[in-house]
Every structure is written in C-alpha cells, then in structure tokens.
Scaffold this active site. Structure first.
Site, PDB file in Angstrom:
ATOM      1  N   GLU A 171      38.030  -4.208  11.587  1.00 26.07           N
ATOM      2  CA  GLU A 171      37.071  -5.233  12.014  1.00 26.07           C
ATOM      3  C   GLU A 171      37.386  -5.902  13.351  1.00 26.07           C
ATOM      4  OE1 GLU A 171      34.875  -6.727   8.080  1.00 26.07           O
ATOM      5  OE2 GLU A 171      36.789  -7.731   8.372  1.00 26.07           O
ATOM      6  N   HIS A 201      42.013  -9.955  12.791  1.00 25.80           N
ATOM      7  CA  HIS A 201      42.418 -10.845  11.692  1.00 25.80           C
ATOM      8  C   HIS A 201      43.770 -11.478  11.982  1.00 25.80           C
ATOM      9  CE1 HIS A 201      39.208  -9.935   8.765  1.00 25.80           C
ATOM     10  NE2 HIS A 201      39.191  -8.745   9.324  1.00 25.80           N
ATOM     11  N   ASP A 242      46.526 -13.366   7.196  1.00 27.47           N
ATOM     12  CA  ASP A 242      45.224 -13.173   7.834  1.00 27.47           C
ATOM     13  C   ASP A 242      45.028 -14.283   8.853  1.00 27.47           C
ATOM     14  OD1 ASP A 242      42.262 -12.490   8.188  1.00 27.47           O
ATOM     15  OD2 ASP A 242      42.895 -11.030   6.705  1.00 27.47           O
TER      16      ASP A 242
END
Ligand SMILES: *[C@@H]1O[C@H](CO)[C@@H](O)[C@H](O)[C@H]1NC(C)=O
Ligand SMILES: *[C@@H]1O[C@H](CO)[C@@H](O)[C@H](O)[C@H]1NC(C)=O
Ligand SMILES: *[C@@H]1O[C@H](CO)[C@@H](O)[C@H](O)[C@H]1NC(C)=O
Ligand SMILES: *[C@@H]1O[C@H](CO)[C@@H](O)[C@H](O)[C@H]1NC(C)=O
Ligand SMILES: *[C@@H]1O[C@H](CO)[C@@H](O)[C@H](O)[C@H]1NC(C)=O
Ligand SMILES: *[C@@H]1O[C@H](CO)[C@@H](O)[C@H](O)[C@H]1NC(C)=O
Ligand SMILES: *[C@@H]1O[C@H](CO)[C@@H](O)[C@H](O)[C@H]1NC(C)=O
Ligand SMILES: *[C@@H]1O[C@H](CO)[C@@H](O)[C@H](O)[C@H]1NC(C)=O
Ligand SMILES: *[C@@H]1O[C@H](CO)[C@@H](O)[C@H](O)[C@H]1NC(C)=O
Ligand SMILES: *[C@@H]1O[C@H](CO)[C@@H](O)[C@H](O)[C@H]1NC(C)=O
Ligand SMILES: *[C@@H]1O[C@H](CO)[C@@H](O)[C@H](O)[C@H]1NC(C)=O
Length: 612
Positions: A353, A282, A229
C-alpha cells in the site's frame, strides 16, 4: 531414513463390544484407520515416555499433553452421528445415548499393567530445526501393546501429541482410546499461518501465547506478527530506544526479552514466528522519533474525503522517504537487531500500500522526478528494492517475504528477485496465478476469504456511510463500511480452493496460506474470540485438505461436528472461542443442516488437491 521413535507405555486392553464413538481429531488426519472398536484403557498415572535420546522439547510437550488430559477429562461434545433420524424431527438425546453406552459396558474389567513394554529408539534427525519446509510427518499407532509414534523430526512428534490428546477421552472413569487405530499424517502445505497485528492495537503477551497454544493444537505452524504500523511502535530496541516513545503507553511495549520468550514458547510448540516490520509504507510511529526526515507526509491530512490528494488509506499517514539515504542505515540497524531475536529464516518486510500522494510531501522525491521527466513511480519502487533487498539478504539462509503490492500495484517495482516469498491478498486466484506463473513462492491470504477482521463495519469516524437514509446503499444493502465484508465464516474459509485452475507448476509455488486479523478493531479483550474456532478450518484445509482425498468432493459437511466439538474443547481448556451454533446443533448431529441431503455439496464439483 531418519526417524524419531517414541514409545508411550499404556495399560492393557479392555474388551468391550459396543460401537465406538469414533472421535475425530481436528485437523482430520491424512490417513486414519480404526482397526476395531475395543476401547484401550490408558493408565495416565503410569504413562512413560521412552525415547533413546532425551529431548527436552518432546518431554515438555508430553508432560503438557498428560496434564491437559487429566485436567480436562474430556468426553466429546459433538460426535459423528448417528445422524438424527429427521422423521419427523430429530429427537436424539446424547446424554441418554451416553448412559446407554456406559450401561452396556462390562464394569468388571481388569487392568493388566504387565503389558508395559519398551521399544528400541532410534533418533536420526532430532536436530532438524523448525524452519520453512521442515519434515512434519508422523505416524501414530495405538494398539493393545502400546502407543507408537514415529516421526522424522521433533516437530512431527509434537503433531502426534496434538492428535493423541484429542484421541484419548475420559469415559466410565477411565481414559480410553476407542479402539486400535493407525494414523499416518503429513501436511499438504508447509506454511500454515495466522497473522496478528500489534501495531494498530497492543496485544498482551499472554494473549499472544494463547494463540500459539491453540495453533499447536490445530497444527498451524506459523505465527506472523505484524509488529508495528503508522499508529504505534511497541518494540523497545537497543539500537533506537527512542522509537518506543510512539508506543501507546509505557506498559504497552515488548522488550527484547519478551520477544525472545514468545519465539522460544512458540518453537517449543512447533510454531515458527515470522516478524514483520512494514516498510517503506505504513511507517511513521517510531521512525519519526529517530529523525522526522525519515518519514514523508507523517503530519498530512490522510484525505480520503478528497481522494485525489490522499496520502494514506487509513489514518495516520506516513511512509519512509525512499530517497533519504539515512533511511537505509536505520532500516539496517533495526532489521539486524530484530534478526537476532527472531530465529526464523523468513523475515517479512511489508511493502504494501505505498501511496504516491504521500511522496508529494518529500522534497527529495519531488526534485528527483523533476531532474528527469522520464522517471516513474515504478522507477522509485525499483530504487527502494535495489537498495533495501541487499541489506535484508545479508544473513545466512535468509528469505524475505513481502506483500504482493511490490509487484502488482500500478506503482510497483519492475523486477524483484524470485526468491522473495509473496503474500497475496488481492484479486483471489488472478493474483495467485500471476505470481506463481512468474515463479514466486506464494502464501495465500486473499482478503475475500482469509481476512478475519472483515464484516465488523468500518472504524473511521464522522462517516456519512452510517447515516440512516433510504438512499444510502452502503448503509442499507452494502458493506456497512467494512471494505472487505462479509465476515469470513468457517465454511467460507474452508471452502476456498486457492489453487483452482493452476497448472501443476504454478500450484507447486503455493507454499501455504495464512489468515490475517488486522487489529484496528481488535485488542487483547477480543483477540481469541475473533480468531477461534473458525481458524481451525484453515488449519484443516492446509493440513489434510478441504476435499475428500478419494472423491475430490468438498468435505465441509464432514467438518461440521469436528469443528463444533473443537470449539467446546477450546472453551473447556479456558479459551474464549466464539460459539458457532445453539448447543442443540452440537448435541444433535446435522439436525441444523440447511439441506437434509448429506451429499448435497457434491454438486459443487471436484478439484484436484496438490499432494506435494
Ligand atoms: C518426511 O520424512 C518421511 C520419512 O523419512 C519421508 O517419507 C517423507 O517423504 C518426508 N516428507 C517430506 C515432505 O520431506
Ligand atoms: C502394535 O503396533 C506395533 C507397531 O505397529 C506392532 O509392532 C505391534 O505388533 C502391534 N501390536 C498388536 C497387538 O497389534
Ligand atoms: C492409509 O491407510 C490404508 C488403509 O486404510 C493403507 O492401506 C495405506 O497403506 C495407508 N497409507 C499410509 C501412507 O499409511
Ligand atoms: C503530486 O506530485 C505530482 C508530481 O509532482 C503531481 O503531478 C500531482 O498532482 C501531485 N499530487 C498531489 C495529490 O498533490
Ligand atoms: C526522456 O525520454 C525521451 C524519449 O526516450 C528522450 O528523448 C529524453 O531525452 C529523455 N529525457 C531525459 C531527461 O533523459
Ligand atoms: C554485509 O555484511 C558484511 C559483513 O558484515 C559487510 O561487509 C557487507 O558490507 C554487508 N553488505 C551489505 C549490502 O550490507
Ligand atoms: C501479472 O500482472 C501484471 C499486471 O499487474 C501483468 O502485466 C502481467 O502480464 C501478469 N503476468 C502474468 C504471468 O499473468
Ligand atoms: C476454472 O476455470 C474454469 C474454466 O475456465 C471456470 O469455469 C471456473 O470458474 C474456474 N474456476 C475458478 C475457481 O476460477
Ligand atoms: C467424515 O469423513 C471421515 C473420513 O472420510 C469418515 O470416516 C466419516 O464417516 C465422515 N463423517 C461424516 C459425518 O460424514
Ligand atoms: C443429494 O445431492 C446430490 C448432489 O446434488 C445428488 O446427486 C443426490 O441425488 C441427492 N440425493 C438425494 C437423496 O436427493
Ligand atoms: C485432475 O486430475 C485428473 C487426473 O489426474 C485430470 O484428468 C484432471 O484434468 C485434473 N483436473 C484439473 C482441474 O486439474
């Protein structure tokens, strides 16, 4: 008809008359019929595997089963009934009951080992690889002649062993199965998964293997590893060894050999491993070591305090720059190297996201928008999909998996090939319905039911939400800083009817479900206790369903003693699974129920279970 036959030789019958305990394996099989209550002794010393074509995976699994049975000498910690009398208050004493059972037994029994027999073995498809949709069906019969296992594939045989291991108990100094029993079993869903996250915090290899051990006991068949991440990159690759400079330490890494070992270990236990590299969001750690220009906004303030400027939904920010051509060369190299390590046909490439604010730090993207006033964020997402998807698909039998965001967020792509498997985590049934209606195969991970990290509070610091003030609703009555509160109990996990109100065609696109444990507040020290035993509830709901197959009623009440017993079983095996109740409740069946009415859950209606 393709079958693998396995014969296990056993000792002869013990003829006894008292009621059997009726152990129930977890997940409860699709079809289990106890024919009598005459315990059958199993001679573990002479237990032999008889299989036409020797198979290393099967013999190793068999050896582990026998070794575990010996080590545990298990007697159920929680049994089905008798349901305590409740008037005026339960007084059941299981230890006393067990003594009574033992005392009634005829201790003069003799063993007839001449009963050992051999069965012809046909192996038609032992070569079937462990991949999405592989046939996991098995049947298991234990009777006075033998133990019979029939399965289409090796993977079905492994499931039969996990059932057998729970059927054989140690009683009166003998290993016994409580009666003659026939089981036919097959999963409802192909993808029964657990996601762990080695990007936020490192997870030790031992603890990852521990998850695989327990998954195989519960017949969960897919371990999804969110490998990296923005915070850290733990994988030592040949193509870009410098990425490991963003591991937390030189010890908190996985070498290629480590990952290959995990994949092999999992496969031997019937568990697929799906790797995830989160792209293009990410993404910061690792990538920036190759070239800082691959990453946009990696040094920005994440800015949740001034939301209009936010570049990430948690610190630190960082997204690959979609318009930097070098990004695609690097993605291709990393993806291809990982594809050699992970043998699964499915590869997860993230896509969750994406924060538009991050790309205000990319001069390429800003210039691109200025070139043509009509360009939208959707166009940018589409640019990424059109460029990256062919790189991902450049492998035989490959299917890509992505988070649903790539289609269902305001900045998502316009179109996406329908062979992409989408993992749904928002808006429950609304998103599941939307995606399946559009023809996508869906893995359900709704955060309302299947996110295991919820309910522990938040983790960001300098946070006014924790100020103890009577006007502070978040502190007093709200989520306490956990965006996906509450904590997901085994009941909440089990009761989720994630195909409710779908048409048959839509439901057929739900290929399974997956629990997800994001690791901001998790590392090796708490991994197992946060996952187990509650994940066994999903193991059962995706294997044989959360409802009684004949009435359609929720069978959460029926799972109670099974999951209590299973937790004790895990602890006996040495796994630190969380306690669910005072032991009193385990030893006194249903004494701790909220309602005395044992069929109260019938009020909550029926729901048709897909049987595909
Ligand atoms: C698995 O194999 C069995 C036995 O051949 C067969 O009856 C069943 O339909 C197969 N199941 C699936 C899902 O392919
Ligand atoms: C035990 O089960 C096997 C397989 O179903 C069957 O062939 C055999 O006749 C059974 N033996 C007894 C004693 O029921
Ligand atoms: C399930 O068990 C019942 C007996 O309880 C039997 O009639 C039926 O054939 C079994 N089904 C399968 C698929 O084995
Ligand atoms: C980001 O850039 C867009 C387009 O240039 C602009 O409209 C927007 O205000 C910027 N947002 C931030 C947070 O700077
Ligand atoms: C943007 O769209 C409008 C309306 O369709 C069109 O008139 C204009 O030429 C477009 N601008 C560019 C740069 O293509
Ligand atoms: C796919 O791989 C082949 C063979 O390595 C190569 O020729 C082709 O350019 C690749 N395609 C893409 C889109 O990467
Ligand atoms: C799915 O949701 C999108 C919005 O995210 C909407 O535009 C679309 O019409 C929906 N499609 C279906 C089939 O529900
Ligand atoms: C299914 O649809 C019915 C009728 O519209 C509705 O009452 C019910 O709440 C829906 N169930 C779920 C789980 O959304
Ligand atoms: C649970 O369900 C199984 C299978 O339907 C049944 O045999 C058993 O009696 C049930 N146990 C309880 C406590 O309801
Ligand atoms: C138990 O609950 C069910 C569902 O509400 C109800 O139909 C039944 O009458 C109740 N039984 C008793 C004995 O109260
Ligand atoms: C469930 O199945 C029955 C029988 O096939 C059908 O009548 C009913 O409409 C179905 N209910 C739902 C919610 O799909």
């Amino acid at each position: 008809m393709k079958l693998v036959y396995v014969l296990v030789s056993i000792a002869q019958l013990l003829t006894l008359t008292q009621a059997a305990v009726k152990v129930n394996p977890l997940p409860i099989p699709r079809n289990i019929t106890w024919n009598d209550e005459n315990p059958i002794a199993i001679n573990l010393d002479k237990l032999l595997l008889d299989i036409a074509v020797p198979n290393q995976i099967i013999s190793d699994a068999f050896y582990r089963t026998v070794t575990t049975l010996r080590k545990l000498q298990w007697y159920p910690a929680a049994t089905e009934g008798p349901i305590s009398s409740f008037v005026p208050f339960p007084t059941g004493d299981p230890a006393k009951r067990r003594r009574e059972i033992l005392e009634k037994r005829d201790l003069q029994h003799t063993f007839d080992l001449s009963g050992l027999s051999v069965v012809d073995i046909t192996v038609d498809d032992p070569a079937a690889d462990l991949q999405l949709g592989v046939n996991e069906t098995y049947s298991l019969t234990v009777n006075s002649s033998s133990i019979y296992i029939e399965a289409e594939t090796v993977w079905g045989v492994l499931h039969a062993f996990s059932t057998l291991q729970q059927l054989i108990i140690f009683e009166n100094n003998q290993y016994v199965v409580e009666g003659s029993v026939d089981i036919w079993d097959a999963p409802i869903y192909q993808h029964r998964g657990l996601m762990i996250d080695t990007g936020r915090n490192y997870l030790s290899i031992d603890k990852i293997l521990e998850q695989i051990d327990i998954m195989s006991l519960t017949k969960l068949n897919t371990l999804h590893i969110h490998l990296d991440d923005a915070q850290s990159w733990p994988i030592l690759l040949n193509s870009y060894p410098e990425m490991i400079l963003d591991a937390y330490s030189a010890r908190e890494i996985y070498t290629i050999q480590d990952l290959q070992y995990i994949v092999k270990y999992a496969k031997e236990r019937g568990v697929r491993v799906i790797p995830e590299i989160d792209l293009p969001g990410h993404a910061r750690a690792g990538w920036r070591q190759i070239d800082p220009n691959l990453v946009a906004c990696g040094d920005s303030w994440w800015s949740n305090d001034v939301w209009a400027d936010h570049t990430a939904v948690e610190p630190p920010p960082g997204q690959l720059d979609i318009l930097n051509d070098d990004v695609y060369n690097v993605i291709e190299d990393v993806y291809n190297e990982l594809s050699e390590i992970f043998s699964d046909n499915v590869f997860h490439v993230g896509a969750d996201e994406i924060q538009t604010g991050c790309y205000n730090f990319s001069s390429l993207i800003q210039a691109w928008f200025q070139e043509d006033e009509n360009r939208t964020w959707n166009d940018l997402s589409q640019y990424y999909v059109d460029k990256a998807y062919p790189l991902f698909m450049n492998r035989t039998n490959r299917r890509i998996m992505m988070w649903e965001d790539i289609l269902l967020t305001p900045e998502g792509a316009h179109t996406l090939p329908t062979d992409v498997i989408l993992q749904s985590w928002n808006n429950d049934l609304t998103n599941i319905q939307n995606l399946t209606a559009r023809g996508y195969d869906v893995v359900v991970s709704s955060s309302t039911h299947f996110y295991l990290d919820c309910g522990y509070g938040g983790w960001v610091s300098n946070d006014p939400r924790y100020v103890d003030d009577y006007t502070n609703d978040v502190f007093n009555t709200g989520t306490g800083g956990s965006w996906c509160a509450p904590y997901k109990t085994w009941q909440r996990i089990y009761d989720y009817d994630f195909t409710a109100n779908l048409t048959d065609a839509e439901a057929a696109h739900v290929i399974g479900a997956e629990l997800a444990l994001w690791s901001e507040q998790v590392d090796s020290t708490v991994l197992t206790q946060k996952i187990w035993p509650r994940s066994a509830a999903l193991a059962e709901s995706t294997w044989s369903g959360n409802r009684d197959p004949t009435t359609g009623y929720l069978r959460t009440n029926n799972l109670t003693q099974r999951i209590f017993n299973f937790r004790e079983y895990l602890v006996a095996l040495g796994y630190p699974a969380s306690p669910l109740v005072p032991k009193y409740c385990i030893q006194n069946p249903h004494a701790c129920d909220l309602y005395q009415n044992q069929t109260i859950l019938e009020e909550f209606g029926t729901h048709n279970v897909s049987s595909s």
